[in-house]
Scaffold this motif. Structure first.
Motif, PDB file in Angstrom:
ATOM      1  N   ASP A 201      37.640 -44.552  30.932  1.00  0.00           N
ATOM      2  CA  ASP A 201      36.729 -43.443  30.636  1.00  0.00           C
ATOM      3  C   ASP A 201      37.437 -42.128  30.995  1.00  0.00           C
ATOM      4  O   ASP A 201      37.893 -41.960  32.130  1.00  0.00           O
ATOM      5  N   PRO A 202      37.581 -41.186  30.052  1.00  0.00           N
ATOM      6  CA  PRO A 202      38.308 -39.936  30.330  1.00  0.00           C
ATOM      7  C   PRO A 202      37.695 -39.105  31.452  1.00  0.00           C
ATOM      8  O   PRO A 202      38.372 -38.269  32.036  1.00  0.00           O
ATOM      9  N   ARG A 203      36.433 -39.374  31.773  1.00  0.00           N
ATOM     10  CA  ARG A 203      35.795 -38.636  32.859  1.00  0.00           C
ATOM     11  C   ARG A 203      36.361 -39.009  34.231  1.00  0.00           C
ATOM     12  O   ARG A 203      36.202 -38.255  35.190  1.00  0.00           O
ATOM     13  N   VAL A 204      37.003 -40.180  34.301  1.00  0.00           N
ATOM     14  CA  VAL A 204      37.628 -40.584  35.571  1.00  0.00           C
ATOM     15  C   VAL A 204      38.717 -39.584  35.943  1.00  0.00           C
ATOM     16  O   VAL A 204      38.757 -39.059  37.062  1.00  0.00           O
ATOM     17  N   ALA A 205      39.621 -39.315  34.999  1.00  0.00           N
ATOM     18  CA  ALA A 205      40.698 -38.349  35.255  1.00  0.00           C
ATOM     19  C   ALA A 205      40.124 -36.966  35.522  1.00  0.00           C
ATOM     20  O   ALA A 205      40.613 -36.238  36.395  1.00  0.00           O
ATOM     21  N   GLN A 206      39.092 -36.592  34.789  1.00  0.00           N
ATOM     22  CA  GLN A 206      38.476 -35.281  34.993  1.00  0.00           C
ATOM     23  C   GLN A 206      37.872 -35.172  36.381  1.00  0.00           C
ATOM     24  O   GLN A 206      38.013 -34.148  37.056  1.00  0.00           O
ATOM     25  N   PHE A 207      37.204 -36.240  36.829  1.00  0.00           N
ATOM     26  CA  PHE A 207      36.581 -36.232  38.157  1.00  0.00           C
ATOM     27  C   PHE A 207      37.638 -36.060  39.246  1.00  0.00           C
ATOM     28  O   PHE A 207      37.455 -35.276  40.189  1.00  0.00           O
ATOM     29  N   PHE A 208      38.740 -36.777  39.107  1.00  0.00           N
ATOM     30  CA  PHE A 208      39.824 -36.651  40.089  1.00  0.00           C
ATOM     31  C   PHE A 208      40.379 -35.231  40.108  1.00  0.00           C
ATOM     32  O   PHE A 208      40.568 -34.633  41.170  1.00  0.00           O
ATOM     33  N   THR A 209      40.665 -34.709  38.925  1.00  0.00           N
ATOM     34  CA  THR A 209      41.243 -33.363  38.844  1.00  0.00           C
ATOM     35  C   THR A 209      40.301 -32.311  39.412  1.00  0.00           C
ATOM     36  O   THR A 209      40.730 -31.381  40.110  1.00  0.00           O
ATOM     37  N   LYS A 210      39.023 -32.471  39.148  1.00  0.00           N
ATOM     38  CA  LYS A 210      38.045 -31.464  39.545  1.00  0.00           C
ATOM     39  C   LYS A 210      37.694 -31.530  41.033  1.00  0.00           C
ATOM     40  O   LYS A 210      37.485 -30.498  41.675  1.00  0.00           O
ATOM     41  N   TYR A 211      37.657 -32.752  41.595  1.00  0.00           N
ATOM     42  CA  TYR A 211      37.075 -32.884  42.934  1.00  0.00           C
ATOM     43  C   TYR A 211      38.029 -33.312  44.051  1.00  0.00           C
ATOM     44  O   TYR A 211      37.653 -33.250  45.212  1.00  0.00           O
ATOM     45  N   VAL A 212      39.228 -33.775  43.742  1.00  0.00           N
ATOM     46  CA  VAL A 212      40.194 -34.012  44.833  1.00  0.00           C
ATOM     47  C   VAL A 212      40.566 -32.652  45.414  1.00  0.00           C
ATOM     48  O   VAL A 212      41.168 -31.828  44.736  1.00  0.00           O
ATOM     49  N   GLN A 213      40.162 -32.406  46.650  1.00  0.00           N
ATOM     50  CA  GLN A 213      40.357 -31.100  47.294  1.00  0.00           C
ATOM     51  C   GLN A 213      39.740 -29.976  46.437  1.00  0.00           C
ATOM     52  O   GLN A 213      40.273 -28.865  46.358  1.00  0.00           O
ATOM     53  N   GLY A 214      38.629 -30.281  45.781  1.00  0.00           N
ATOM     54  CA  GLY A 214      37.981 -29.312  44.912  1.00  0.00           C
ATOM     55  C   GLY A 214      37.176 -28.276  45.676  1.00  0.00           C
ATOM     56  O   GLY A 214      37.112 -28.274  46.912  1.00  0.00           O
ATOM     57  N   GLU A 215      36.518 -27.410  44.912  1.00  0.00           N
ATOM     58  CA  GLU A 215      35.763 -26.312  45.513  1.00  0.00           C
ATOM     59  C   GLU A 215      34.575 -26.799  46.342  1.00  0.00           C
ATOM     60  O   GLU A 215      34.065 -26.063  47.183  1.00  0.00           O
ATOM     61  N   GLN A 216      34.118 -28.021  46.082  1.00  0.00           N
ATOM     62  CA  GLN A 216      32.976 -28.557  46.827  1.00  0.00           C
ATOM     63  C   GLN A 216      33.349 -28.996  48.238  1.00  0.00           C
ATOM     64  O   GLN A 216      32.470 -29.281  49.059  1.00  0.00           O
ATOM     65  N   THR A 217      34.645 -29.058  48.533  1.00  0.00           N
ATOM     66  CA  THR A 217      35.128 -29.602  49.805  1.00  0.00           C
ATOM     67  C   THR A 217      34.736 -28.725  50.991  1.00  0.00           C
ATOM     68  O   THR A 217      35.139 -27.558  51.050  1.00  0.00           O
ATOM     69  N   PRO A 218      33.999 -29.257  51.969  1.00  0.00           N
ATOM     70  CA  PRO A 218      33.634 -28.452  53.144  1.00  0.00           C
ATOM     71  C   PRO A 218      34.836 -28.106  54.028  1.00  0.00           C
ATOM     72  O   PRO A 218      34.895 -27.026  54.606  1.00  0.00           O
ATOM     73  N   GLU A 219      35.782 -29.040  54.139  1.00  0.00           N
ATOM     74  CA  GLU A 219      36.937 -28.816  55.020  1.00  0.00           C
ATOM     75  C   GLU A 219      38.234 -29.067  54.235  1.00  0.00           C
ATOM     76  O   GLU A 219      38.933 -30.057  54.473  1.00  0.00           O
ATOM     77  N   PRO A 220      38.584 -28.206  53.306  1.00  0.00           N
ATOM     78  CA  PRO A 220      39.816 -28.413  52.525  1.00  0.00           C
ATOM     79  C   PRO A 220      41.055 -28.397  53.402  1.00  0.00           C
ATOM     80  O   PRO A 220      41.181 -27.582  54.303  1.00  0.00           O
ATOM     81  N   GLY A 221      41.941 -29.333  53.131  1.00  0.00           N
ATOM     82  CA  GLY A 221      43.192 -29.397  53.888  1.00  0.00           C
ATOM     83  C   GLY A 221      43.129 -30.205  55.161  1.00  0.00           C
ATOM     84  O   GLY A 221      44.167 -30.449  55.797  1.00  0.00           O
ATOM     85  N   ALA A 222      41.924 -30.633  55.574  1.00  0.00           N
ATOM     86  CA  ALA A 222      41.816 -31.456  56.771  1.00  0.00           C
ATOM     87  C   ALA A 222      42.500 -32.801  56.525  1.00  0.00           C
ATOM     88  O   ALA A 222      42.661 -33.243  55.384  1.00  0.00           O
ATOM     89  N   ALA A 223      42.865 -33.487  57.593  1.00  0.00           N
ATOM     90  CA  ALA A 223      43.694 -34.687  57.491  1.00  0.00           C
ATOM     91  C   ALA A 223      43.025 -35.816  56.746  1.00  0.00           C
ATOM     92  O   ALA A 223      41.801 -35.989  56.778  1.00  0.00           O
ATOM     93  N   CYS A 224      43.847 -36.610  56.060  1.00  0.00           N
ATOM     94  CA  CYS A 224      43.396 -37.859  55.442  1.00  0.00           C
ATOM     95  C   CYS A 224      44.211 -39.036  55.980  1.00  0.00           C
ATOM     96  O   CYS A 224      44.185 -40.128  55.427  1.00  0.00           O
ATOM     97  N   THR A 225      44.975 -38.791  57.032  1.00  0.00           N
ATOM     98  CA  THR A 225      45.735 -39.835  57.713  1.00  0.00           C
ATOM     99  C   THR A 225      45.334 -39.858  59.187  1.00  0.00           C
ATOM    100  O   THR A 225      44.585 -38.997  59.645  1.00  0.00           O
ATOM    101  N   ASN A 226      45.851 -40.854  59.907  1.00  0.00           N
ATOM    102  CA  ASN A 226      45.543 -41.010  61.334  1.00  0.00           C
ATOM    103  C   ASN A 226      44.053 -41.220  61.576  1.00  0.00           C
ATOM    104  O   ASN A 226      43.523 -40.867  62.625  1.00  0.00           O
ATOM    105  N   GLY A 227      43.380 -41.809  60.578  1.00  0.00           N
ATOM    106  CA  GLY A 227      41.969 -42.131  60.725  1.00  0.00           C
ATOM    107  C   GLY A 227      41.769 -43.628  60.876  1.00  0.00           C
ATOM    108  O   GLY A 227      42.655 -44.353  61.331  1.00  0.00           O
ATOM    109  N   LEU A 228      40.588 -44.083  60.460  1.00  0.00           N
ATOM    110  CA  LEU A 228      40.268 -45.515  60.528  1.00  0.00           C
ATOM    111  C   LEU A 228      40.984 -46.231  59.395  1.00  0.00           C
ATOM    112  O   LEU A 228      41.060 -45.716  58.273  1.00  0.00           O
ATOM    113  N   THR A 229      41.486 -47.426  59.646  1.00  0.00           N
ATOM    114  CA  THR A 229      42.259 -48.145  58.635  1.00  0.00           C
ATOM    115  C   THR A 229      41.530 -49.369  58.057  1.00  0.00           C
ATOM    116  O   THR A 229      42.001 -49.946  57.096  1.00  0.00           O
ATOM    117  N   LYS A 230      40.383 -49.711  58.633  1.00  0.00           N
ATOM    118  CA  LYS A 230      39.614 -50.850  58.094  1.00  0.00           C
ATOM    119  C   LYS A 230      38.214 -50.850  58.665  1.00  0.00           C
ATOM    120  O   LYS A 230      37.926 -50.124  59.627  1.00  0.00           O
TER     121      LYS A 230
END
Length: 230
Positions: A201-230
């Protein structure tokens, strides 16, 4: 009987003349060799200079093309981010709770799209989880700007493979099963959610482009590593 006398004396002028002629020949040969060496060196140096200049020009042209391609990509992404995603559900991101809690949280949607959450986030640096992950930690990941891809038993394995590949190549994304969700495949970001039937579905790529670190993000740039792993 008269004897023949052999004259062993050499004309000194004749001998010196031959030596001088030999020296002149050697000097002429040395001059020719030097001239050849200088000419060859000049040609080599000119060739190297020309090659170096060509390499420098080619490098600049390559860098220019890369810069132009990057600028084009950024422009295209900006245009995509301006367009709404057809069929998505939207919540007021600013009204979603953002408190850090270590007690269970009851979310209004499954999977959730925001709200109070655990102080620790799920690793979301392109992480694909084979088992379900705690909602309270995944919500924290979305607060950092991650897109959370979830699926149930209705999703085809081929679609899951494609989605997994996309997630693995995308920082600030994660993927995990949510057995009780309504749609076969769902994409969630902070305050945003989309249901699709397949990975193409082409909306999958659009969703990723629009919302990965998008304007809706409350804390842009905050870490996505060193968190919970399972």
């Amino acid at each position: 009987m008269a004897s023949r006398t052999t004259n062993n004396n050499t004309d000194p002028n004749s001998r010196q003349a031959r030596i001088a002629e030999m020296r002149r020949a050697d000097q002429a040969r040395e001059r020719r060799m030097k001239a050849i060496a200088i000419t060859v060196s000049t040609v080599i140096v000119a060739g190297l200079v020309g090659f170096g200049a060509w390499v420098l020009i080619d490098q600049k042209q390559t860098e220019k093309r890369k810069q132009q391609a990057l600028e084009k990509l950024l422009k295209e992404q900006q245009e995509i981010r301006k367009q709404p995603v057809e069929g998505e559900q939207v919540w007021d991101a600013k009204k979603l709770g953002r408190n850090h809690v270590e007690t269970p949280v009851k979310y209004e949607t499954n999977p959730p799209v925001g709200g109070d959450h655990h102080p620790r986030w799920m690793n979301c640096n392109g992480d694909v989880y084979k088992a379900a992950v705690p909602e309270v930690n995944a919500v924290h990941s979305m607060e950092h700007g991650a897109v959370w891809v979830t699926y149930n038993d209705k999703a085809a394995q081929a679609d899951l493979d494609k989605l997994g590949t996309r997630v693995e190549k995308t920082p600030y994304s994660l993927m995990s099963p949510v057995k009780e969700q309504a749609g076969a495949i769902m994409l969630s970001a902070w305050g945003r959610q989309l249901t699709v039937e397949n990975a193409d579905d082409p909306r999958v790529a659009q969703f990723f482009t629009k919302y990965v670190q998008g304007e809706q993000t409350p804390e842009p740039g905050a870490a996505c590593t060193n968190g919970l792993t399972k």
